[in-house]
Scaffold this active site. Structure first.
Site, PDB file in Angstrom:
ATOM      1  N   SER A 151      -4.491   4.178 -17.322  1.00 44.37           N
ATOM      2  CA  SER A 151      -3.213   3.498 -17.571  1.00 44.37           C
ATOM      3  C   SER A 151      -3.328   1.998 -17.324  1.00 44.37           C
ATOM      4  O   SER A 151      -4.163   1.552 -16.516  1.00 44.37           O
ATOM      5  CB  SER A 151      -2.156   4.095 -16.626  1.00 44.37           C
ATOM      6  OG  SER A 151      -0.909   3.460 -16.795  1.00 44.37           O
TER       7      SER A 151
ATOM      8  N   TYR B 166       3.320  -3.020   0.369  1.00 45.41           N
ATOM      9  CA  TYR B 166       2.404  -3.172  -0.777  1.00 45.41           C
ATOM     10  C   TYR B 166       1.572  -4.446  -0.609  1.00 45.41           C
ATOM     11  O   TYR B 166       0.344  -4.432  -0.788  1.00 45.41           O
ATOM     12  CB  TYR B 166       3.223  -3.221  -2.075  1.00 45.41           C
ATOM     13  CG  TYR B 166       2.408  -3.556  -3.297  1.00 45.41           C
ATOM     14  CD1 TYR B 166       1.446  -2.677  -3.774  1.00 45.41           C
ATOM     15  CD2 TYR B 166       2.591  -4.773  -3.974  1.00 45.41           C
ATOM     16  CE1 TYR B 166       0.688  -2.989  -4.902  1.00 45.41           C
ATOM     17  CE2 TYR B 166       1.853  -5.090  -5.104  1.00 45.41           C
ATOM     18  CZ  TYR B 166       0.902  -4.194  -5.559  1.00 45.41           C
ATOM     19  OH  TYR B 166       0.157  -4.497  -6.659  1.00 45.41           O
TER      20      TYR B 166
HETATM   21  N1  LIG Z   1       1.409  -4.190 -13.137  1.00 51.93           N
HETATM   22  C1  LIG Z   1       1.555  -5.223 -12.316  1.00 51.93           C
HETATM   23  O1  LIG Z   1       2.515  -6.026 -12.426  1.00 51.93           O
HETATM   24  C2  LIG Z   1       0.545  -5.487 -11.240  1.00 51.93           C
HETATM   25  C3  LIG Z   1       0.590  -6.707 -10.559  1.00 51.93           C
HETATM   26  C4  LIG Z   1      -0.337  -6.954  -9.563  1.00 51.93           C
HETATM   27  C5  LIG Z   1      -1.302  -6.017  -9.252  1.00 51.93           C
HETATM   28  N2  LIG Z   1      -1.318  -4.834  -9.929  1.00 51.93           N
HETATM   29  C6  LIG Z   1      -2.354  -3.867  -9.554  1.00 51.93           C
HETATM   30  O2  LIG Z   1      -3.091  -3.525 -10.714  1.00 51.93           O
HETATM   31  C7  LIG Z   1      -3.557  -2.173 -10.611  1.00 51.93           C
HETATM   32  C8  LIG Z   1      -3.140  -1.386 -11.834  1.00 51.93           C
HETATM   33  O3  LIG Z   1      -1.739  -1.471 -11.955  1.00 51.93           O
HETATM   34  P1  LIG Z   1      -0.981  -0.939 -13.269  1.00 51.93           P
HETATM   35  O4  LIG Z   1       0.341  -1.612 -13.278  1.00 51.93           O
HETATM   36  O5  LIG Z   1      -1.883  -0.998 -14.436  1.00 51.93           O
HETATM   37  O6  LIG Z   1      -0.724   0.583 -12.817  1.00 51.93           O
HETATM   38  P2  LIG Z   1      -0.465   1.953 -13.621  1.00 51.93           P
HETATM   39  O7  LIG Z   1      -0.141   1.698 -15.036  1.00 51.93           O
HETATM   40  O8  LIG Z   1       0.506   2.707 -12.779  1.00 51.93           O
HETATM   41  O9  LIG Z   1      -1.888   2.642 -13.487  1.00 51.93           O
HETATM   42  C9  LIG Z   1      -2.358   3.011 -12.212  1.00 51.93           C
HETATM   43  C10 LIG Z   1      -3.658   3.735 -12.341  1.00 51.93           C
HETATM   44  O10 LIG Z   1      -4.084   4.103 -11.003  1.00 51.93           O
HETATM   45  C11 LIG Z   1      -4.454   5.467 -11.027  1.00 51.93           C
HETATM   46  N3  LIG Z   1      -4.225   6.098  -9.730  1.00 51.93           N
HETATM   47  C12 LIG Z   1      -3.104   6.076  -8.980  1.00 51.93           C
HETATM   48  N4  LIG Z   1      -3.260   6.821  -7.866  1.00 51.93           N
HETATM   49  C13 LIG Z   1      -4.531   7.326  -7.927  1.00 51.93           C
HETATM   50  C14 LIG Z   1      -5.297   8.145  -7.085  1.00 51.93           C
HETATM   51  N5  LIG Z   1      -4.813   8.635  -5.934  1.00 51.93           N
HETATM   52  N6  LIG Z   1      -6.566   8.452  -7.458  1.00 51.93           N
HETATM   53  C15 LIG Z   1      -7.080   7.983  -8.618  1.00 51.93           C
HETATM   54  N7  LIG Z   1      -6.395   7.197  -9.456  1.00 51.93           N
HETATM   55  C16 LIG Z   1      -5.142   6.861  -9.118  1.00 51.93           C
HETATM   56  C17 LIG Z   1      -3.584   6.076 -12.102  1.00 51.93           C
HETATM   57  O11 LIG Z   1      -4.239   7.218 -12.594  1.00 51.93           O
HETATM   58  P3  LIG Z   1      -3.624   8.697 -12.619  1.00 51.93           P
HETATM   59  O12 LIG Z   1      -2.166   8.603 -12.254  1.00 51.93           O
HETATM   60  O13 LIG Z   1      -3.894   9.112 -13.996  1.00 51.93           O
HETATM   61  O14 LIG Z   1      -4.432   9.379 -11.617  1.00 51.93           O
HETATM   62  C18 LIG Z   1      -3.563   4.992 -13.145  1.00 51.93           C
HETATM   63  O15 LIG Z   1      -4.697   5.084 -13.969  1.00 51.93           O
HETATM   64  C19 LIG Z   1      -2.985  -1.632  -9.287  1.00 51.93           C
HETATM   65  O16 LIG Z   1      -3.955  -1.766  -8.284  1.00 51.93           O
HETATM   66  C20 LIG Z   1      -1.814  -2.559  -9.011  1.00 51.93           C
HETATM   67  O17 LIG Z   1      -1.515  -2.648  -7.646  1.00 51.93           O
HETATM   68  C21 LIG Z   1      -0.425  -4.539 -10.913  1.00 51.93           C
END
Ligand SMILES: NC(=O)c1ccc[n+]([C@@H]2O[C@H](COP(=O)([O-])OP(=O)(O)OC[C@H]3O[C@@H](n4cnc5c(N)ncnc54)[C@H](OP(=O)(O)O)[C@@H]3O)[C@@H](O)[C@H]2O)c1
Length: 255
Positions: A22, A156
């Site tokens: 994702s 967080y």
């Molecule tokens: N989006 C933002 O605005 C933003 C900003 C700053 C930082 N980030 C960081 O960027 C990263 C990705 O964010 P995103 O927004 O792309 O998130 P997302 O769309 O929710 O995707 C999260 C991913 O993490 C995986 N995941 C969650 N829990 C897991 C576990 N216990 N074991 C293995 N995989 C796990 C999920 O896979 P499954 O659920 O399929 O297992 C999914 O592939 C995160 O570290 C987040 O903190 C995001």
């Protein structure tokens, strides 16, 4: 008009990307694959694995919950059994639950630390020997909130502060083995995870309004814009950069 050559700087290299089912991790897995890497994508559930495999059959998919050391060890062992090497680890798996201090319950705190911090450590430990062998690289994923205080995000933010500390310390520890360790620190990025944050529609719209007012480039980023920098930090031509946290945030970090 001439044909634009497709650059494959990662040809022959093997990458493991957590959170590849994702958002930012998915975009990073696709971009690495397009640039020639063999990519193993990690996801925690059979159902997300099945849909991820359908969308991206060119990625090899493995199931492991990053909070469970035995599952992480087995996933890395499976990569090494098949690919015989590992050149890069991208730690994107992460969760975010925003709440004021008084509403931050124990389970919510533990879960975020387990996924964002323990998961990152477990994967790095499992991959370490192979990364030393290949003189590979680790790219971690932090967040603007690690270094720019934001109300209702303290837990967080603390998990991502930990990710930044790990990044700098590992860069020092692993430099003598030729392993580079860096992190990106994204600002607000429109991903499936963000879209799923449980909040009433009007609150979500208000949060988006707030972003437009506070982010200098006045929008949210895309997963691809952020993943571009994961790939850049991991690029084999980048040989003299380690221990750095790069803000990919439309200027939010300096506003
Ligand atoms: N989006 C933002 O605005 C933003 C900003 C700053 C930082 N980030 C960081 O960027 C990263 C990705 O964010 P995103 O927004 O792309 O998130 P997302 O769309 O929710 O995707 C999260 C991913 O993490 C995986 N995941 C969650 N829990 C897991 C576990 N216990 N074991 C293995 N995989 C796990 C999920 O896979 P499954 O659920 O399929 O297992 C999914 O592939 C995160 O570290 C987040 O903190 C995001």
């Amino acid at each position: 008009m001439g044909i634009v050559p497709v650059m494959k700087p990662f040809e022959g290299s093997v990458f493991l990307v957590s959170g590849a089912s994702s958002g930012i991790g998915e975009a990073a897995a696709v971009a690495l694959r397009q640039r020639g890497a063999a990519v193993y994508g990690l996801t925690s559930s059979e159902s997300t694995l099945a849909s991820a495999r359908e969308r991206h059959p060119e990625v090899r998919w493995l199931r492991a919950d990053v909070t469970r050391r035995s599952e992480v060890d087995a996933a890395v062992a499976a990569v090494l059994a098949e690919a015989r090497r590992l050149d890069g680890l991208v730690n994107t798996a992460g969760i975010y639950t925003f709440a004021p201090l008084e509403a931050s319950g124990e389970e919510m705190m533990r879960r975020q630390f387990e996924v964002n911090v323990f998961g990152t450590v477990f994967l790095a430990q499992a991959a370490l020997a192979a990364l030393k062998d290949s003189k590979g690289t680790i790219v971690n994923v932090s967040s603007t909130s690690a270094h720019k205080a934001m109300a209702d995000q303290s837990i967080y933010a603390a998990t991502k502060g930990a990710v930044e500390s790990l990044t700098r310390a590992w860069a020092l520890e692993l430099a003598r083995h030729g392993v580079r360790v860096n992190a990106i620190s994204p600002g607000p990025t429109m991903t499936p995870g963000i879209a799923k944050i449980p909040m009433p529609k009007e609150m979500f719209e208000a949060a988006k309004e707030q972003i437009l007012r506070t982010v200098p480039l006045a929008r949210m980023g895309t997963s691809e814009e952020v993943a571009h920098w994961i790939v850049t930090l991991a690029d084999p031509s980048v040989t003299w950069l380690t221990g750095q946290i790069i803000g990919i945030d439309g200027g939010l970090g300096v506003a």
